[in-house]
Design a protein around this motif. Sequence first.
Motif, mmCIF file in Angstrom:
data_model
loop_
_atom_site.group_PDB
_atom_site.id
_atom_site.type_symbol
_atom_site.label_atom_id
_atom_site.label_comp_id
_atom_site.label_asym_id
_atom_site.label_seq_id
_atom_site.Cartn_x
_atom_site.Cartn_y
_atom_site.Cartn_z
ATOM 1 N N ALA A 59 54.041 43.922 38.828
ATOM 2 C CA ALA A 59 53.662 44.133 40.218
ATOM 3 C C ALA A 59 52.206 43.716 40.387
ATOM 4 O O ALA A 59 51.413 43.819 39.446
ATOM 5 C CB ALA A 59 53.825 45.609 40.575
ATOM 6 N N ARG A 60 51.878 43.178 41.565
ATOM 7 C CA ARG A 60 50.489 42.796 41.818
ATOM 8 C C ARG A 60 50.210 42.930 43.302
ATOM 9 O O ARG A 60 51.137 42.887 44.124
ATOM 10 C CB ARG A 60 50.220 41.367 41.336
ATOM 11 C CG ARG A 60 51.086 40.337 42.027
ATOM 12 C CD ARG A 60 50.939 38.964 41.380
ATOM 13 N NE ARG A 60 51.975 38.070 41.870
ATOM 14 C CZ ARG A 60 51.843 37.286 42.949
ATOM 15 N NH1 ARG A 60 50.732 37.299 43.646
ATOM 16 N NH2 ARG A 60 52.833 36.512 43.334
ATOM 17 N N PRO A 61 48.939 43.101 43.631
ATOM 18 C CA PRO A 61 48.625 43.206 45.057
ATOM 19 C C PRO A 61 48.761 41.841 45.720
ATOM 20 O O PRO A 61 48.359 40.827 45.148
ATOM 21 C CB PRO A 61 47.162 43.679 45.073
ATOM 22 C CG PRO A 61 46.619 43.306 43.727
ATOM 23 C CD PRO A 61 47.766 43.255 42.766
ATOM 24 N N GLY A 62 49.362 41.792 46.869
ATOM 25 C CA GLY A 62 49.495 40.535 47.607
ATOM 26 C C GLY A 62 48.886 40.694 48.981
ATOM 27 O O GLY A 62 48.332 41.735 49.318
ATOM 28 N N LYS A 66 48.818 35.267 56.892
ATOM 29 C CA LYS A 66 48.531 35.115 58.329
ATOM 30 C C LYS A 66 47.648 36.237 58.844
ATOM 31 O O LYS A 66 46.673 35.992 59.542
ATOM 32 C CB LYS A 66 49.841 35.100 59.130
ATOM 33 C CG LYS A 66 50.435 33.712 59.209
ATOM 34 C CD LYS A 66 51.555 33.635 60.230
ATOM 35 C CE LYS A 66 52.241 32.283 60.130
ATOM 36 N NZ LYS A 66 53.699 32.413 60.228
ATOM 37 N N THR A 67 48.007 37.473 58.495
ATOM 38 C CA THR A 67 47.294 38.617 59.075
ATOM 39 C C THR A 67 46.211 39.154 58.153
ATOM 40 O O THR A 67 45.339 39.906 58.590
ATOM 41 C CB THR A 67 48.276 39.766 59.365
ATOM 42 O OG1 THR A 67 48.831 40.200 58.101
ATOM 43 C CG2 THR A 67 49.413 39.307 60.256
ATOM 44 N N GLY A 68 46.266 38.795 56.844
ATOM 45 C CA GLY A 68 45.284 39.311 55.901
ATOM 46 C C GLY A 68 45.627 40.712 55.429
ATOM 47 O O GLY A 68 44.928 41.308 54.607
ATOM 48 N N GLU A 69 46.745 41.230 55.946
ATOM 49 C CA GLU A 69 47.167 42.576 55.589
ATOM 50 C C GLU A 69 47.591 42.640 54.116
ATOM 51 O O GLU A 69 48.282 41.742 53.636
ATOM 52 C CB GLU A 69 48.353 42.948 56.494
ATOM 53 C CG GLU A 69 48.874 44.342 56.328
ATOM 54 C CD GLU A 69 50.232 44.520 57.020
ATOM 55 O OE1 GLU A 69 50.797 45.598 56.923
ATOM 56 O OE2 GLU A 69 50.711 43.536 57.643
ATOM 57 N N GLU A 70 47.196 43.694 53.416
ATOM 58 C CA GLU A 70 47.580 43.834 52.010
ATOM 59 C C GLU A 70 48.997 44.362 51.873
ATOM 60 O O GLU A 70 49.348 45.368 52.482
ATOM 61 C CB GLU A 70 46.613 44.793 51.304
ATOM 62 C CG GLU A 70 45.589 44.040 50.461
ATOM 63 C CD GLU A 70 44.824 44.954 49.532
ATOM 64 O OE1 GLU A 70 45.469 45.655 48.729
ATOM 65 O OE2 GLU A 70 43.575 44.957 49.635
ATOM 66 N N ILE A 71 49.817 43.653 51.076
ATOM 67 C CA ILE A 71 51.196 44.091 50.829
ATOM 68 C C ILE A 71 51.429 44.033 49.332
ATOM 69 O O ILE A 71 51.224 42.980 48.723
ATOM 70 C CB ILE A 71 52.220 43.156 51.516
ATOM 71 C CG1 ILE A 71 51.897 42.976 52.991
ATOM 72 C CG2 ILE A 71 53.636 43.657 51.329
ATOM 73 C CD1 ILE A 71 52.631 41.815 53.622
ATOM 74 N N PRO A 72 51.822 45.130 48.698
ATOM 75 C CA PRO A 72 52.058 45.061 47.255
ATOM 76 C C PRO A 72 53.273 44.186 46.939
ATOM 77 O O PRO A 72 54.273 44.236 47.652
ATOM 78 C CB PRO A 72 52.305 46.520 46.852
ATOM 79 C CG PRO A 72 52.695 47.209 48.111
ATOM 80 C CD PRO A 72 52.094 46.455 49.260
#
Lengths: 104, 103
Positions: A59-62, A66-72
């Motif tokens: 797993a890694r942070p993504g 487009k929005t710059g929002e962080e999604i794991p």
Amino acid sequence: MAVTKAELALVLYEELGFNKREAKDFIEEFFEAIKSSLSTEHAVKLSGFGNFGLREKNARPGRNPKTGEEIPISARRVVTFKSSLKLKERVAANTEKLVNQGGL
Amino acid sequence: MTDSTITKSEIIDILADAQPQFPHRDVELAVKSIIDHMRDSLIEGDRIEIRGFGSFSLHHRASRLGRNPKTGAAVQVKDKYVPHFKPGKELRDRVDFKGKKQE
């Protein structure tokens, strides 16, 4: 034009005399055998073409680009492909011709 | 991570067992024809698109300055195409353990 299952079926029909139904089914079964092997954790070696392998990713942070929002990004298992040395060499040897045709 | 590898001849055996209407020799020839056609098409720069499985295409690698690892001498490496595979959605989903029990 891209090579599709229909075109591969036509090869079996024209070169080996399979009837059209048999040829279509055979192509499905061929790719199903590879998918089924990979999904039961077996790598697949097709000599002269390449090897399909499996790799486990942590797993890694993504980020949503487009929005710059962080999604794991969750841990996952993915398919890898390594073409055979011979195929790699033959493709590389054809580079000049492909570039002269205007590239891909 | 995989403890076992399936070879082309094992794929042929699996197909021959599943389709007893074809003599083993025909299955061998058919698998050879499929792979030869895919290989020859890719060499000529044609994409291969197999729905549910994935696509094969060529990616271009630019010319670069490389080094002979033994002597350290700089050498110009010519540009080249390399084969690339992108797994299709069905294959990605079936191989992944997301949503399945992880051991």
